[in-house]
Design an enzyme around this catalytic site. Structure first.
Site, PDB file in Angstrom:
ATOM      1  N   SER A  77      35.372  35.521  49.310  1.00 21.15           N
ATOM      2  CA  SER A  77      36.775  35.225  49.597  1.00 21.15           C
ATOM      3  C   SER A  77      37.537  36.408  50.177  1.00 21.15           C
ATOM      4  CB  SER A  77      37.482  34.744  48.325  1.00 21.15           C
ATOM      5  OG  SER A  77      37.469  35.756  47.337  1.00 21.15           O
TER       6      SER A  77
ATOM      7  N   LYS B  72      44.706  32.974  41.786  1.00 20.20           N
ATOM      8  CA  LYS B  72      45.052  33.949  42.824  1.00 20.20           C
ATOM      9  C   LYS B  72      46.542  33.908  43.150  1.00 20.20           C
ATOM     10  CE  LYS B  72      40.443  33.840  44.941  1.00 20.20           C
ATOM     11  NZ  LYS B  72      39.633  33.473  46.120  1.00 20.20           N
TER      12      LYS B  72
END
Length: 836
Positions: free
Chosen positions: A714, A757
């Site tokens: 990511s 996140k």
């Protein structure tokens, strides 16, 4: 309508009991009177009764229409008897009667005390209804007789002999049947009467008898009758075998019981019954009292017999005794009663936990199905989420909502397969595995069983406990779970297993596939505030002996504790900080009460007092302050303890085009950096990067906090943004964070952990987040449940990397970057930053 208002079939069964012997032996005489079929005949409907030709049967009549018919008849008048298609109909119409039946004579009628009638009828001939001529006051119809063929020849003799043999066999096998019935059957010479009489009395459904009377020809009726007789013989023979076996087993058990009682009495009289025999007798009594499965009873009885022959001083005595005690201590077939009330269960779940809507809905769905189908198999759930979000406590709440016992075992650090399956009895100190021990502790076969920290199971030379859990957590296999110590299958299918994990990666795929994964995300600030006010603060006040009216926490103060003194996905550290505050307050209360002038004024914890209670602030919300250098980008990372922000720093220096990676990066992250650089090289013209920048300049990518291992795909978007920034000398816009996986074609692929996140970005002061286009659904889901928590954060979605770079990078301050080569040794220089 009560039973006495219906006709009752009074046909005797195939037992040929006492009252029928004379009837069988006296075959009917030929009917002298000729029945005329040229006119209409009265019709008497029957329930579950079929009248066969030549057979005399009693029939009960209770319906008024049928009684009216019988009262209007002259002696020995013919009547057509037809069976109803549905026995429950009280007033059948012509369409609700079978068309095939028999015409018979009413030999005798008798009025009963309840005004019903009992009639004796004799069948004469099979008939078929051509048309009904009247329905009131009773039914009447025009019928046509069916001709019967002559029964001559060897074939019909064989049918008659076979029928007699089977009928005699049934009489022999039937209990309480008189022997005379068999002799009477053998004396019947009229084959037609033999077949019709036995068909009338055999114990088969009335619908089958109706098919028999409808069959054309005596041969067809004889074959159908022999089929039913054969079936009845098989049933009776099997019943006799079962009764013989049961009687033999009972005789053996009774004999053993009597002998043991005699032995016990003799030993008592002689004073020879020692402590060992008393223990053995107590164990036998315990086995008789417990409702053990047959296989378990057999095994434990053998062990008790062996125990009676082993001296108490022998080591085998204690091993066998412990084994028997363990089996008897298990709750074989005992289940806790589950009182299912969805409203009460929902109330309990909401009392104990705030939020967690998906988990609560799943539990309520299971309860609803369990209420509709009580024997359903329990689900295998796995709560996956960061520490402190309430996975373990949620299991206790589920047990409370179900009204079941709660058992928890921690699998963290377990490396021996025997911890799950147990040790075989050949080993010294052997014992059952932790699953069976938990069931034994619960005392019920359907507890809520929590397997805590399933992702932290280890493996070594002693085996892999994860493999042993495959059978435990498989609904198709755990109904016969085999523990090495017991060596007897135990049913775990009604146990509700709940596993907990911080991450799914360490869990083997076969084990993960057996569980229903329910992800528990980290809490937002709004959720933490509610949890603190509703659960944590009242609990800590109670644990520290502080009355609620003595202390109050201001909402702003609680928010300050959340943001300045904790940085976590759950609320475990938040509760510790609240406990620290409560300890200081408890000290102040005691000092005030012990003073000369006690002060009972309530204490209000305000923001200004936090330095006194907790010291200096430990975290600051502005951790992502604007960076004034090119080559620095902010990414978002997921960890087992929640989300976090990630700085990616890049710089260039004189060299030969090498890519240097530091910061303890994993293989996947290194490959992402290689892919990002390759994509930049392929699009150098688009981004106006000269070829010399890649040939004569080294680029160094560093991820701070180098002591912490980092890996995952990511960070690809962030690495590419950082590289594009340093090569183009364009700074990244402030207060922007990003996440996503990249490909060599410049596509941005979706990633996981979006909610964690986003929470990390909000804590760090990020105001804008760039995400893959396919992650938009995850953001919408998070906004539906926690919309207020993300009100000051904006989201943008990208599918192509060049669009993202054009958006996130500010214009170059000094025009296009310049990478020059001054001499033949390719000593480069740049107007950009050589280091940071």
């Amino acid at each position: 309508m009560t039973d006495h208002t219906k006709e009752h079939e009074n046909t005797p069964s195939m037992g040929f009991l006492d009252g029928l012997v004379n009837s069988i032996s006296q075959q009917p005489k030929a009917i002298e009177e000729e029945i005329k079929f040229d006119g209409a005949l009265p019709v008497l409907p029957l329930r579950n009764t079929v009248l066969f030709p030549d057979v005399i049967v009693p029939i009960g009549v209770a319906r008024q229409r049928s009684i009216a018919l019988l009262e209007s008849l002259a002696p020995n008048s013919p009547v057509v008897f037809l069976m109803q298609t549905d026995a429950d109909i009280d007033a059948p119409t012509p369409d609700e009667l079978h068309k095939n039946g028999s015409v018979g004579l009413v030999l005798r009628t008798l009025r009963m005390p309840d005004n019903s009638m009992s009639v004796i009828v004799q069948g004469v001939k099979r008939v078929v209804v051509e048309a009904f001529t009247q329905t009131e006051p009773y039914l009447a119809a025009k019928v046509t007789p069916k001709d019967e063929e002559e029964l001559e020849g060897v074939e019909f003799d064989a049918y008659a002999r076979t029928t007699k043999q089977l009928a005699s066999k049934i009489i022999e096998l039937s209990p309480n049947s008189p022997n005379e019935a068999s002799y009477a059957i053998q004396s019947i010479e009229n084959t037609r009467f033999l077949i019709h009489f036995i068909a009338s009395n055999i114990s088969v459904p009335a619908a089958e008898k109706q098919k028999m009377i409808e069959a054309e020809g005596m041969k067809a009726r004889a074959e159908r009758l022999i089929h039913f007789l054969n079936r009845e013989v098989q049933v009776l023979e099997l019943s006799k075998q079962i009764q013989t076996k049961v009687k033999t087993d009972m005789d053996r058990s009774q004999r053993e019981f009597i002998l043991r009682q005699q032995l016990k009495t003799i030993q008592q009289e002689l004073g020879e019954q020692d402590a060992q025999m008393q223990d053995v007798e107590k164990l036998r009594e315990a086995v008789e009292k417990k409702n053990l499965p047959e296989e378990v009873t057999s095994v434990v009885s053998k062990e008790i017999d062996k125990l009676s022959r082993i001296p108490q001083a022998s080591p085998d005595y204690s091993v066998t005794r412990n084994y028997v005690d363990t089996i008897l201590a298990l709750p074989w077939g005992h289940f806790s009663e589950t009182v299912i009330n969805l409203h009460e269960a929902e109330k309990i779940l909401n009392q104990d936990h705030y939020g967690l809507g998906k988990v609560k809905d799943r539990i309520l769905e299971y309860l609803a199905v369990l209420k509709l189908k009580s024997n359903m198999k329990a689900p295998i759930l796995c709560f996956c989420g960061p520490p402190g979000v309430g996975k373990t406590s949620l299991g206790r709440s589920i047990a409370r909502a179900l009204g079941r016992k709660f058992i928890r075992i921690s699998l963290g650090g377990v490396r021996d397969e025997a911890e799950i399956r147990g040790h075989r009895r050949t080993y010294i100190g052997s014992m059952p595995g932790r699953i069976i021990q938990g069931i034994k502790t619960a005392g019920t076969s359907n507890p809520v069983f929590m397997l805590d920290e399933i992702d932290k199971i280890g493996a070594d030379f002693r085996g892999n406990p994860s493999s042993a859990l495959l059978e435990v957590l498989d609904p198709a296999q755990n109904n016969a779970f085999s523990d090495h110590y017991l060596e007897i299958p135990y049913d775990l299918s009604k146990v509700m297993f709940i596993a907990t994990a911080n991450t799914l990666d360490p869990i083997p795929v076969p084990l993960r596939d057996r569980m229903e994964i329910i992800n528990l995300s980290g809490y937002t600030e709004y959720e933490k505030l509610h949890i603190a006010e509703r659960y944590l603060i009242p609990r800590q006040l109670e644990e520290h002996g502080i009355r609620p009216e003595d202390v109050s926490f201001d909402a702003l103060t609680t928010k300050k504790i959340i943001n300045a003194y904790t940085r976590e996905a759950g609320v475990r550290n938040l509760e510790r900080q609240i406990a620290n505050v409560c300890r200081v307050i408890a000290k102040d209360i005691v000092i005030r009460r012990e003073s000369d002038q006690p002060d009972e004024t309530p204490i209000t914890v305000v923001t200004a007092d936090l330095k006194k209670y907790l010291g200096m602030e430990q975290f600051y919300p502005d951790v992502s302050e604007p960076v004034m250098l090119s080559g620095v980008a902010v990414g978002l990372a997921w960890t087992p303890v929640g989300g976090d922000i990630l700085f990616i720093e890049s710089t260039v220096m004189k060299g030969t085009g090498r890519l240097i990676l530091t910061g303890q990066l994993g293989d996947v992250m290194k490959e992402s950096a290689q892919a990002a650089l390759s994509y930049l090289k392929s699009c150098a013209d688009y981004f106006k990067i000269p070829d010399e920048a890649f040939r004569y300049w080294d680029v160094h990518v560093h991820v701070p906090q180098g002591a912490i291992p980092k890996d995952g795909p990511s960070a690809g978007v962030t690495i590419l943004t950082s590289l594009a920034s340093i090569y183009t000398q364009r700074k990244v816009k402030p207060c922007i964070a990003m996440t996503g996986e990249i490909t060599l074609r410049g596509r941005i692929l979706p990633v996981g952990g979006i909610k964690e996140k986003v929470l990390a970005a909000k804590r760090a002061g990020i105001t804008e987040i760039l995400l893959p286009e396919k992650n938009e659904k995850d953001v919408k889901e998070a906004l539906e449940t926690n919309g207020g928590a993300f009100s000051d954060v904006s989201f943008k979605y990208f599918h192509e990397m060049d669009d993202l770079i054009d958006y996130v990078l500010e214009p170059a301050e000094n025009g296009a970057p310049q990478f020059k080569v001054e001499d033949k040794d390719h000593t480069p220089e740049t107007t950009g930053n050589e280091s940071e």
